[in-house]
Scaffold this motif. Sequence first.
Motif, mmCIF file in Angstrom:
data_model
loop_
_atom_site.group_PDB
_atom_site.id
_atom_site.type_symbol
_atom_site.label_atom_id
_atom_site.label_comp_id
_atom_site.label_asym_id
_atom_site.label_seq_id
_atom_site.Cartn_x
_atom_site.Cartn_y
_atom_site.Cartn_z
ATOM 1 N N ALA A 73 -1.726 1.934 5.231
ATOM 2 C CA ALA A 73 -2.453 3.291 3.883
ATOM 3 C C ALA A 73 -3.016 4.916 5.013
ATOM 4 O O ALA A 73 -3.019 5.747 4.007
ATOM 5 N N ALA B 2 -7.260 5.226 -0.569
ATOM 6 C CA ALA B 2 -7.025 6.240 -0.412
ATOM 7 C C ALA B 2 -8.150 7.408 -0.748
ATOM 8 O O ALA B 2 -7.833 8.428 0.090
ATOM 9 N N PRO C 235 -5.234 -0.157 -3.598
ATOM 10 C CA PRO C 235 -4.825 0.887 -2.635
ATOM 11 C C PRO C 235 -5.148 2.350 -2.690
ATOM 12 O O PRO C 235 -5.814 3.091 -2.155
ATOM 13 N N PHE D 268 0.590 -1.179 -0.405
ATOM 14 C CA PHE D 268 0.042 -0.192 -0.164
ATOM 15 C C PHE D 268 0.603 1.369 -0.375
ATOM 16 O O PHE D 268 1.985 1.249 0.721
ATOM 17 N N GLU E 60 -0.995 4.046 10.705
ATOM 18 C CA GLU E 60 0.441 3.712 9.340
ATOM 19 C C GLU E 60 1.882 3.446 10.231
ATOM 20 O O GLU E 60 2.819 2.505 9.593
#
Length: 207
Positions: free
Chosen positions: A125, A95, A91, A1, A180
């Motif tokens: 992500a 997002a 991904p 990702f 993250e």
Amino acid sequence: FQAGADRKQALRDLGLPAGRILVGHVGTLKPWHGTDDLAQCLIGSLQRDERLGALVVGDGPGLPLLRSEVDRSGLTGRFTFTGAVDADRVPVLVAACRIMVALYPDRGEETFYFSPLKVMEAMAAGRPVVATRLGQIAEVVRDGVDGLLVEPGDREAARAAVLALAGDPDRCRTMGLAAEERCRKHFSWTAAAGRILGVAREVQGHD
């Protein structure tokens, strides 16, 4: 990702306004993905906050039920269903979202175990996750730090968690960054390989 992907560009790619706050779910929509709880959480959240939209990525036996519930709610125009997509597109879709949801139901199994990859992918992500406190999820998501945990089947708590994050962009961003960082340090393939090598060295040292 790809962490930190541009959310506004991802929204444009979906044909959605830049100000839309997307709540997303990725999965195969099978019974153990809690499709009914997901439907009620998303619908209830969108009914309470007109800025919100929902993105459901995936296909499966629960999709007709989810679509039916959405149609009955009158919120069809604020839901985006992608169906099954290639893995390399996921991904970009994640997002586009500000918040991800994973509401697995309690299956009544004391030895229940699974690897919550979808939760980890969302965290990697940079997206905070609203998830059920079930199985290994509670070991991955630190409640209040990089996501919010609710009890299985508690739809009102799930809606409240989504609305709380949607209403506090700074908290949402902080949690996403923490998620993250946690994935990079503890749940990446590099981190996993390091743990395996550590075990191997420990075993070797006892020979």
